[in-house]
Design an enzyme around this catalytic site. Sequence first.
Site, short mmCIF file in Angstrom:
data_model
loop_
_atom_site.label_atom_id
_atom_site.label_comp_id
_atom_site.label_asym_id
_atom_site.label_seq_id
_atom_site.Cartn_x
_atom_site.Cartn_y
_atom_site.Cartn_z
N GLN A 270 0.86 -1.09 -0.21
CA GLN A 270 -0.08 0.09 0.09
C GLN A 270 0.98 1.28 0.15
OE1 GLN A 270 -3.50 -0.17 -0.34
NE2 GLN A 270 -2.38 -2.09 -0.73
N HIS A 273 1.63 2.99 -3.37
CA HIS A 273 0.51 3.86 -4.01
C HIS A 273 1.13 5.30 -4.19
CE1 HIS A 273 -2.33 1.01 -5.39
NE2 HIS A 273 -2.41 0.36 -4.07
N GLU A 338 -9.29 0.46 5.36
CA GLU A 338 -9.53 -0.01 4.19
C GLU A 338 -9.19 -1.36 3.96
OE1 GLU A 338 -8.67 0.81 -0.67
OE2 GLU A 338 -7.27 1.86 0.88
N HIS A 339 -8.08 -1.90 4.07
CA HIS A 339 -7.36 -3.38 4.17
C HIS A 339 -7.13 -3.96 5.35
CE1 HIS A 339 -6.61 -1.37 0.10
NE2 HIS A 339 -7.35 -2.20 -0.43
N ASP A 372 -6.68 -7.36 -4.33
CA ASP A 372 -6.55 -6.30 -5.36
C ASP A 372 -6.97 -6.52 -6.87
OD1 ASP A 372 -6.41 -3.98 -3.74
OD2 ASP A 372 -4.16 -3.79 -4.03
N HIS A 431 -54.69 13.42 4.56
CA HIS A 431 -53.91 11.97 4.83
C HIS A 431 -55.02 11.11 5.40
CE1 HIS A 431 -49.95 13.63 3.80
NE2 HIS A 431 -49.50 12.61 3.74
#
Length: 447
Positions: A270, A273, A338-339, A372, A431
């Site tokens: 990661q 990235h 996230e992971h 991934d 109503h």
Amino acid sequence: MSAPARVNLRHLATTQPDFEAAFRAVQHWSAETDDAIESRVAAILADVQQRGDAAVLEYTARFDALPVASMSELELTQADFAAAFEAITPAQRDALQQAARRIRSYHERQLDACGRSWSYRDEDGTLLGQKVTPLDRVGIYVPGGKAAYPSSLLMNAVPAHVAGVPEIVMVVPTPKGERNTLVLAAAHVAGVTRAFTIGGAQAVAALAYGTATVPQVDKITGPGNAYVASAKKRVFGTVGIDMIAGPSEILVLADGSTPADWVAMDLFSQAEHDELAQSILLCPDAGYIAEVQRQIDRLLPSMPRGAIIRASLEGRGALIHTRSMEEACEISNRIAPEHLEVSSNEPHRWEPLLRHAGAIFLGAYTSESLGDYCAGPNHVLPTSGTARFSSPLGVYDFQKRSSLIEVSEQGAQTLGVIAAELAYGEGLQAHAQAAEMRLAKKPGAAR
């Protein structure tokens, strides 16, 4: 030959007096965007909404160095996709097809579990249920140019197809006309309907508002840079969007049973990235943490993206010594990563304690990178703690739900009294009377 320079990750321990303050510093990340970006994106969106194709052509020439006379020159065809598929290597073709097959299989099961219409009748014959229908048209943003993200295209287009979306429109920038063959081949495998070589905020605007050439979509999904993220946020409401993603994240819960170099490389996966990506290790074994640090220092010089990995690890990474695996799970829930890798020889012992994560990878052999690309579940995941309240991209993102209600004559006698009572209490006489008109015996005039 000199030893490689040590990577200066934060080493924290939950027993240290200032742990909470240090932990908050690790977690801190500002989601605020640059005011100049926001201003520029707002102007581009307004311009495309007003001038359509002409504005898209102008911005494509300016930002992508791709001057063309008409939008037809920016549209990709099915023949382009097929040619790209034939141009890649047999191994790449096989990898794309196998990944697509696994992604499709997973999302078909997801469809069966949560993406079907359903209904039932209660004791008085009233029908209640939910009608699930696919969106008519979706737009997928795919980063282009030198960057190759065929996996992102598969993860967005395949579940849309499984959901039943009849039209999938892809936008992909091609700076200076540079097309990525793998991305176009993936479009062939995934069944993209139409595609345009446009990118940035102008592509988001074209999809959101429609132009003479680019059809308006119902929802936009897919990753992009800060301009794309800002544009997606601004067009939400006109169209749906998947999410506003922050930097990539990985959190590894380790009990010390996995080879330390495996964990080091998973942290790299990661960190490579970008500089803002976050990689964290939680472990109750101080000796193991020290060994992971040694493996990080040993392996980093061999990584082509080593400078980015180092900046990420030193800027936002951390190795945290916990009192126990139970405490590590508790901290993981606070982060909501996230992971989340459970790098343990007893992953199913700890999984029930984990409530918040985009995706949970169980066991030493389950590297995040498999998720991934080809495991099957979607890799478009919530970031920046949003896994506390949001979910991975799935077939449900490409569908909408309508409630079904068919009240029987008998049911109207019961429900009408209840509805009228509540409606009068809210001061909504129409109503109430609409419900009462369907009663077999109208109530007295006391109302």
